[in-house]
Write an enzyme that holds these catalytic residues in place. Structure first.
Site, short mmCIF file in Angstrom:
data_model
loop_
_atom_site.label_atom_id
_atom_site.label_comp_id
_atom_site.label_asym_id
_atom_site.label_seq_id
_atom_site.Cartn_x
_atom_site.Cartn_y
_atom_site.Cartn_z
N LYS A 1 0.83 -1.21 0.00
CA LYS A 1 0.00 0.00 0.00
C LYS A 1 0.86 1.26 0.00
CE LYS A 1 -2.13 -1.05 3.86
NZ LYS A 1 -1.48 -2.34 4.17
N ARG B 1 -10.17 0.67 8.38
CA ARG B 1 -9.67 -0.66 8.66
C ARG B 1 -10.69 -1.52 9.41
NH1 ARG B 1 -3.87 0.39 8.64
NH2 ARG B 1 -2.76 -1.52 9.06
N ARG C 1 11.53 -5.27 5.16
CA ARG C 1 11.33 -3.84 4.86
C ARG C 1 12.31 -2.96 5.65
NH1 ARG C 1 5.50 -1.69 5.35
NH2 ARG C 1 5.56 -3.12 7.12
N ARG D 1 11.04 -1.15 11.19
CA ARG D 1 9.92 -0.78 12.06
C ARG D 1 9.81 -1.75 13.24
NH1 ARG D 1 4.72 0.29 8.25
NH2 ARG D 1 3.73 -1.02 9.82
N ARG E 1 -0.63 -9.02 13.04
CA ARG E 1 -1.25 -7.97 12.22
C ARG E 1 -2.07 -8.58 11.08
NH1 ARG E 1 3.99 -5.01 10.84
NH2 ARG E 1 2.75 -3.95 9.25
P1 AP5 Z 1 4.78 -1.51 1.85
O1 AP5 Z 1 4.43 -0.72 0.64
O2 AP5 Z 1 5.51 -0.84 2.94
O3 AP5 Z 1 3.49 -2.30 2.40
P2 AP5 Z 1 2.20 -1.77 3.13
O4 AP5 Z 1 1.03 -2.46 2.53
O5 AP5 Z 1 2.17 -0.29 3.18
O6 AP5 Z 1 2.46 -2.41 4.55
P3 AP5 Z 1 2.34 -1.87 6.03
O7 AP5 Z 1 2.96 -2.94 6.87
O8 AP5 Z 1 2.89 -0.50 6.16
O9 AP5 Z 1 0.83 -1.87 6.23
P4 AP5 Z 1 0.10 -1.85 7.54
O10 AP5 Z 1 -1.27 -1.65 7.07
O11 AP5 Z 1 0.31 -3.02 8.41
O12 AP5 Z 1 0.80 -0.67 8.36
P5 AP5 Z 1 0.31 0.77 8.77
O13 AP5 Z 1 1.48 1.62 8.82
O14 AP5 Z 1 -0.87 1.18 7.97
O15 AP5 Z 1 5.63 -2.78 1.33
C1 AP5 Z 1 6.16 -3.75 2.23
C2 AP5 Z 1 7.55 -4.19 1.78
O16 AP5 Z 1 7.43 -4.89 0.53
C3 AP5 Z 1 8.51 -3.02 1.49
O17 AP5 Z 1 9.79 -3.41 1.89
C4 AP5 Z 1 8.44 -2.83 -0.04
O18 AP5 Z 1 9.67 -2.33 -0.56
C5 AP5 Z 1 8.15 -4.24 -0.53
N1 AP5 Z 1 7.26 -4.28 -1.69
C6 AP5 Z 1 6.15 -3.50 -1.90
N2 AP5 Z 1 5.55 -3.86 -3.06
C7 AP5 Z 1 6.29 -4.89 -3.59
C8 AP5 Z 1 6.16 -5.68 -4.78
N3 AP5 Z 1 5.15 -5.50 -5.64
N4 AP5 Z 1 7.08 -6.63 -4.99
C9 AP5 Z 1 8.11 -6.83 -4.12
N5 AP5 Z 1 8.29 -6.11 -2.98
C10 AP5 Z 1 7.38 -5.14 -2.72
O19 AP5 Z 1 -0.23 0.49 10.25
C11 AP5 Z 1 0.62 0.17 11.31
C12 AP5 Z 1 -0.17 0.06 12.60
O20 AP5 Z 1 -0.78 1.33 12.90
C13 AP5 Z 1 -1.32 -0.94 12.60
O21 AP5 Z 1 -0.89 -2.23 12.91
C14 AP5 Z 1 -2.24 -0.33 13.68
O22 AP5 Z 1 -1.77 -0.65 14.95
C15 AP5 Z 1 -2.07 1.17 13.47
N6 AP5 Z 1 -3.08 1.71 12.54
C16 AP5 Z 1 -2.85 2.31 11.32
N7 AP5 Z 1 -3.99 2.68 10.73
C17 AP5 Z 1 -4.99 2.30 11.58
C18 AP5 Z 1 -6.40 2.37 11.51
N8 AP5 Z 1 -7.04 2.90 10.46
N9 AP5 Z 1 -7.11 1.88 12.57
C19 AP5 Z 1 -6.50 1.35 13.64
N10 AP5 Z 1 -5.17 1.23 13.76
C20 AP5 Z 1 -4.41 1.70 12.74
#
Ligand code: AP5
Ligand code: ZN
Length: 214
Positions: free
Chosen positions: A13, A88, A127, A160, A171
């Site tokens: 994402k 979410r 990552r 992270r 997660r």
């Molecule tokens: P990346 O693009 O970083 O993946 P992502 O989908 O953004 O993953 P996240 O882990 O950041 O998502 P998340 O939803 O768990 O975290 P968030 O920060 O929102 O890619 C991942 C890796 O793969 C990278 O190394 C990249 O280079 C590689 N990659 C990408 N695409 C690729 C491809 N096509 N091929 C090969 N490699 C690739 O949330 C974190 C925490 O915050 C949550 O757990 C929760 O506690 C809290 N939180 C956030 N939002 C909310 C909400 N709305 N409600 C409640 N809690 C929330």
């Protein structure tokens, strides 16, 4: 363009969000990034969010919803926005729906990026993020030119706290229970664009742009 990016942890994402917001010139609203910035600054919100994030759990709906509502009323959201990692839960999606209809606007698309669990875990564990500019790399799939150094301005890369294998697994479990139901929620509204997250980064981006329009 008013967009939501949906998908499990590690689906890509954030990676696609960076390219999409550049292409369409809209603000990138990542609730995860907002929490991480608050943790770094040591704010009360950051302290509260960290308790949940470190365990791989979701931050309570009321906390997240009020942050997003506030953000959406800012001037730079007038022409559009990209919500990354929000909503979410069905609760959050209902709250967003209500807020947008009060503002007299609608979402254009919900881009759903998905991949298998093994891929998600491998991506999250490998990552690395730049301390200076937030650019995202992967030690195998998208490495920086020099190990642990950002290509852009030479910032240090870090891992992270919630990218440890047990936390990532938690997660994903939380995603399946709380967030996956949103695919049907938005399908019923005719908004879902399903994208295969296992393809190369640039191919996924091309597919999204093709569907959204140039
Ligand atoms: P990346 O693009 O970083 O993946 P992502 O989908 O953004 O993953 P996240 O882990 O950041 O998502 P998340 O939803 O768990 O975290 P968030 O920060 O929102 O890619 C991942 C890796 O793969 C990278 O190394 C990249 O280079 C590689 N990659 C990408 N695409 C690729 C491809 N096509 N091929 C090969 N490699 C690739 O949330 C974190 C925490 O915050 C949550 O757990 C929760 O506690 C809290 N939180 C956030 N939002 C909310 C909400 N709305 N409600 C409640 N809690 C929330
Ligand atoms: Zn950098």
């Amino acid at each position: 363009m008013r967009l939501v990016l949906l998908g499990p942890p590690g689906a890509g994402k954030g990676t696609q969000a960076s390219a999409i917001v550049k292409k369409y010139n809209i603000p990138h609203i990542s609730t995860g990034d907002i929490f991480r910035a608050n943790i770094k600054e040591g704010t009360e919100l950051g302290k509260k969010a960290k308790e949940y994030m470190d365990k791989g759990l979701l931050v309570p709906d009321d906390v997240v919803v009020s942050i997003v509502k506030d953000r959406l009323t800012k001037e730079d959201c007038k022409e559009g926005f990209l919500l990354d990692g929000f909503p979410r839960t069905v609760n959050q999606a209902d709250a967003l729906d209500k807020e947008l209809s009060q503002m007299g606007i609608k979402l254009d698309k919900v881009v759903n990026i998905d991949a298998d669990k093994e891929i998600l875990i491998a991506r999250a564990i490998g990552r690395r993020i730049c301390r200076e500019c937030g650019a995202t790399y992967h030690i195998k799939f998208n490495p920086s030119k020099v190990e642990n150094v950002c290509d852009i301005e030479g910032g240090q890369l870090f891992q992270r706290d919630d990218d440890k294998e047990e936390t990532v697994a938690k997660r994903i479990e939380v995603y399946l229970k709380e967030t996956q139901p949103l695919i049907d929620y938005y399908k019923e509204k005719g908004l879902i664009l399903n994208v295969d997250g296992t393809k190369p980064i640039n191919e996924i981006f091309e597919e999204i742009v093709k569907a959204l329009g140039r």
